[in-house]
Motif scaffolding. Sequence first.
Motif, PDB file in Angstrom:
ATOM      1  N   ILE A 173      19.549  62.557   2.084  1.00  0.00           N
ATOM      2  CA  ILE A 173      19.604  64.389   0.657  1.00  0.00           C
ATOM      3  C   ILE A 173      20.254  65.011   2.725  1.00  0.00           C
ATOM      4  CG2 ILE A 173      17.953  66.773   0.456  1.00  0.00           C
ATOM      5  CD1 ILE A 173      16.562  64.467  -0.719  1.00  0.00           C
ATOM      6  N   SER A 174      21.640  65.919   2.940  1.00  0.00           N
ATOM      7  CA  SER A 174      21.990  66.176   3.808  1.00  0.00           C
ATOM      8  C   SER A 174      20.380  67.309   4.540  1.00  0.00           C
ATOM      9  CB  SER A 174      22.955  66.946   3.765  1.00  0.00           C
ATOM     10  OG  SER A 174      22.844  68.403   2.722  1.00  0.00           O
ATOM     11  N   ASN A 175      21.106  67.841   6.057  1.00  0.00           N
ATOM     12  CA  ASN A 175      19.806  67.836   6.042  1.00  0.00           C
ATOM     13  C   ASN A 175      20.099  69.755   6.131  1.00  0.00           C
ATOM     14  OD1 ASN A 175      22.538  69.311   7.722  1.00  0.00           O
ATOM     15  ND2 ASN A 175      22.404  68.339   9.256  1.00  0.00           N
ATOM     16  N   THR A 176      20.681  70.240   5.287  1.00  0.00           N
ATOM     17  CA  THR A 176      20.561  71.646   4.625  1.00  0.00           C
ATOM     18  C   THR A 176      20.446  71.356   3.188  1.00  0.00           C
ATOM     19  OG1 THR A 176      23.140  71.359   3.493  1.00  0.00           O
ATOM     20  CG2 THR A 176      22.629  72.133   5.919  1.00  0.00           C
ATOM     21  N   GLY A 177      20.120  70.406   2.583  1.00  0.00           N
ATOM     22  CA  GLY A 177      19.071  69.961   1.361  1.00  0.00           C
ATOM     23  C   GLY A 177      20.367  69.432  -0.276  1.00  0.00           C
ATOM     24  N   THR A 178      21.682  69.085   0.135  1.00  0.00           N
ATOM     25  CA  THR A 178      22.218  68.543  -0.506  1.00  0.00           C
ATOM     26  C   THR A 178      22.654  67.515  -0.994  1.00  0.00           C
ATOM     27  OG1 THR A 178      23.806  70.231  -0.192  1.00  0.00           O
ATOM     28  CG2 THR A 178      24.564  68.153  -1.126  1.00  0.00           C
ATOM     29  N   ALA A 179      21.806  66.856  -2.030  1.00  0.00           N
ATOM     30  CA  ALA A 179      21.512  65.352  -2.165  1.00  0.00           C
ATOM     31  C   ALA A 179      23.053  64.813  -2.297  1.00  0.00           C
ATOM     32  CB  ALA A 179      21.289  65.155  -3.514  1.00  0.00           C
ATOM     33  N   LEU A 180      23.135  63.171  -0.885  1.00  0.00           N
ATOM     34  CA  LEU A 180      24.164  63.080  -0.521  1.00  0.00           C
ATOM     35  C   LEU A 180      24.748  61.585  -1.050  1.00  0.00           C
ATOM     36  CD1 LEU A 180      24.295  63.451   3.277  1.00  0.00           C
ATOM     37  CD2 LEU A 180      25.744  65.139   1.912  1.00  0.00           C
ATOM     38  N   LEU A 188      16.083  60.266   4.767  1.00  0.00           N
ATOM     39  CA  LEU A 188      16.667  59.548   4.061  1.00  0.00           C
ATOM     40  C   LEU A 188      15.138  59.078   3.288  1.00  0.00           C
ATOM     41  CD1 LEU A 188      18.605  58.009   6.585  1.00  0.00           C
ATOM     42  CD2 LEU A 188      19.284  57.589   4.687  1.00  0.00           C
ATOM     43  N   LEU A 189      15.061  58.758   1.891  1.00  0.00           N
ATOM     44  CA  LEU A 189      13.815  58.492   1.514  1.00  0.00           C
ATOM     45  C   LEU A 189      13.822  57.088   0.651  1.00  0.00           C
ATOM     46  CD1 LEU A 189      13.776  61.867  -0.948  1.00  0.00           C
ATOM     47  CD2 LEU A 189      11.863  61.098   1.169  1.00  0.00           C
ATOM     48  N   ALA A 190      12.764  56.352   0.909  1.00  0.00           N
ATOM     49  CA  ALA A 190      12.713  54.847   0.267  1.00  0.00           C
ATOM     50  C   ALA A 190      11.483  55.274  -1.097  1.00  0.00           C
ATOM     51  CB  ALA A 190      12.934  53.820   0.675  1.00  0.00           C
ATOM     52  N   GLY A 191      11.392  54.576  -2.557  1.00  0.00           N
ATOM     53  CA  GLY A 191       9.916  55.297  -3.199  1.00  0.00           C
ATOM     54  C   GLY A 191      10.859  54.329  -4.727  1.00  0.00           C
ATOM     55  N   SER A 192      10.022  54.989  -6.187  1.00  0.00           N
ATOM     56  CA  SER A 192      10.232  54.303  -6.870  1.00  0.00           C
ATOM     57  C   SER A 192      11.509  55.580  -7.269  1.00  0.00           C
ATOM     58  CB  SER A 192       9.081  53.910  -7.353  1.00  0.00           C
ATOM     59  OG  SER A 192       7.800  54.840  -8.108  1.00  0.00           O
ATOM     60  N   ALA A 193      11.393  54.991  -9.019  1.00  0.00           N
ATOM     61  CA  ALA A 193      12.246  56.105  -9.913  1.00  0.00           C
ATOM     62  C   ALA A 193      12.303  55.247 -11.150  1.00  0.00           C
ATOM     63  CB  ALA A 193      14.037  56.044  -9.643  1.00  0.00           C
ATOM     64  N   THR A 194      11.514  56.547 -11.754  1.00  0.00           N
ATOM     65  CA  THR A 194      11.728  55.489 -13.675  1.00  0.00           C
ATOM     66  C   THR A 194      12.890  55.886 -14.431  1.00  0.00           C
ATOM     67  OG1 THR A 194       9.338  56.490 -13.842  1.00  0.00           O
ATOM     68  CG2 THR A 194      10.004  56.266 -15.260  1.00  0.00           C
ATOM     69  N   PRO A 216       9.350  59.381  -3.351  1.00  0.00           N
ATOM     70  CA  PRO A 216       8.892  58.904  -2.425  1.00  0.00           C
ATOM     71  C   PRO A 216       7.584  58.297  -2.025  1.00  0.00           C
ATOM     72  CG  PRO A 216       9.322  61.481  -2.186  1.00  0.00           C
ATOM     73  CD  PRO A 216       9.037  61.037  -3.500  1.00  0.00           C
ATOM     74  N   ASN A 217       8.219  57.361  -1.009  1.00  0.00           N
ATOM     75  CA  ASN A 217       6.787  56.655  -0.720  1.00  0.00           C
ATOM     76  C   ASN A 217       6.723  56.305   0.781  1.00  0.00           C
ATOM     77  OD1 ASN A 217       5.643  55.809  -2.061  1.00  0.00           O
ATOM     78  ND2 ASN A 217       6.147  53.627  -2.787  1.00  0.00           N
ATOM     79  N   ALA A 218       8.082  56.472   1.066  1.00  0.00           N
ATOM     80  CA  ALA A 218       8.220  56.894   2.857  1.00  0.00           C
ATOM     81  C   ALA A 218       9.901  57.865   2.960  1.00  0.00           C
ATOM     82  CB  ALA A 218       9.101  54.984   3.217  1.00  0.00           C
ATOM     83  N   MET A 219      10.130  58.200   4.580  1.00  0.00           N
ATOM     84  CA  MET A 219      10.782  58.838   4.489  1.00  0.00           C
ATOM     85  C   MET A 219      11.145  58.726   6.191  1.00  0.00           C
ATOM     86  SD  MET A 219      11.019  63.363   4.699  1.00  0.00           S
ATOM     87  CE  MET A 219      10.244  64.097   6.235  1.00  0.00           C
ATOM     88  N   THR A 220      12.152  59.418   6.235  1.00  0.00           N
ATOM     89  CA  THR A 220      12.846  59.207   7.919  1.00  0.00           C
ATOM     90  C   THR A 220      14.054  59.780   8.387  1.00  0.00           C
ATOM     91  OG1 THR A 220      13.439  57.795   9.909  1.00  0.00           O
ATOM     92  CG2 THR A 220      14.359  56.754   7.847  1.00  0.00           C
ATOM     93  N   LEU A 221      14.219  60.182   9.694  1.00  0.00           N
ATOM     94  CA  LEU A 221      16.074  61.227   9.572  1.00  0.00           C
ATOM     95  C   LEU A 221      16.169  60.578  10.015  1.00  0.00           C
ATOM     96  CD1 LEU A 221      14.266  64.360  11.292  1.00  0.00           C
ATOM     97  CD2 LEU A 221      15.040  63.720   8.551  1.00  0.00           C
ATOM     98  N   ASP A 222      18.274  60.582  10.026  1.00  0.00           N
ATOM     99  CA  ASP A 222      19.289  59.636  10.743  1.00  0.00           C
ATOM    100  C   ASP A 222      19.525  60.640  12.030  1.00  0.00           C
ATOM    101  OD1 ASP A 222      20.809  61.972   9.873  1.00  0.00           O
ATOM    102  OD2 ASP A 222      22.066  60.808   8.271  1.00  0.00           O
ATOM    103  N   THR A 223      20.484  60.428  13.010  1.00  0.00           N
ATOM    104  CA  THR A 223      20.951  61.222  13.962  1.00  0.00           C
ATOM    105  C   THR A 223      21.290  62.327  13.421  1.00  0.00           C
ATOM    106  OG1 THR A 223      22.907  59.969  14.794  1.00  0.00           O
ATOM    107  CG2 THR A 223      21.385  59.206  15.236  1.00  0.00           C
TER     108      THR A 223
END
Length: 75
Positions: free
Chosen positions: A37-44, A19-25, A7-14
């Motif tokens: 990712i949910s606020n409980t840690g589950t990948a959505l 939410l993450l943005a970055g690079s993936a190989t 990840p290069n950036a992160m923010t939260l929704d309401t």
Amino acid sequence: PLASSYPNAMTLDTAGNILLAGSATVSSNSRFFVGKISNTGTALWHRTYAGANNYNAVGSDVATDSSNNVYATGW
């Protein structure tokens, strides 16, 4: 969700989801990555995008609005 994502950036929704943005190989190439990712840690969900002509691409920033629409930028 992706074994080698950076990840290069992160923010939260309401709702407090991450939410993450970055690079993936993917297949030895760098791909634009955005994920939630949910606020409980589950990948959505996550998405990867190749650059023009299948060149490398990197997500550099992510934001949401009051309706939880996701906006991501990169190169």
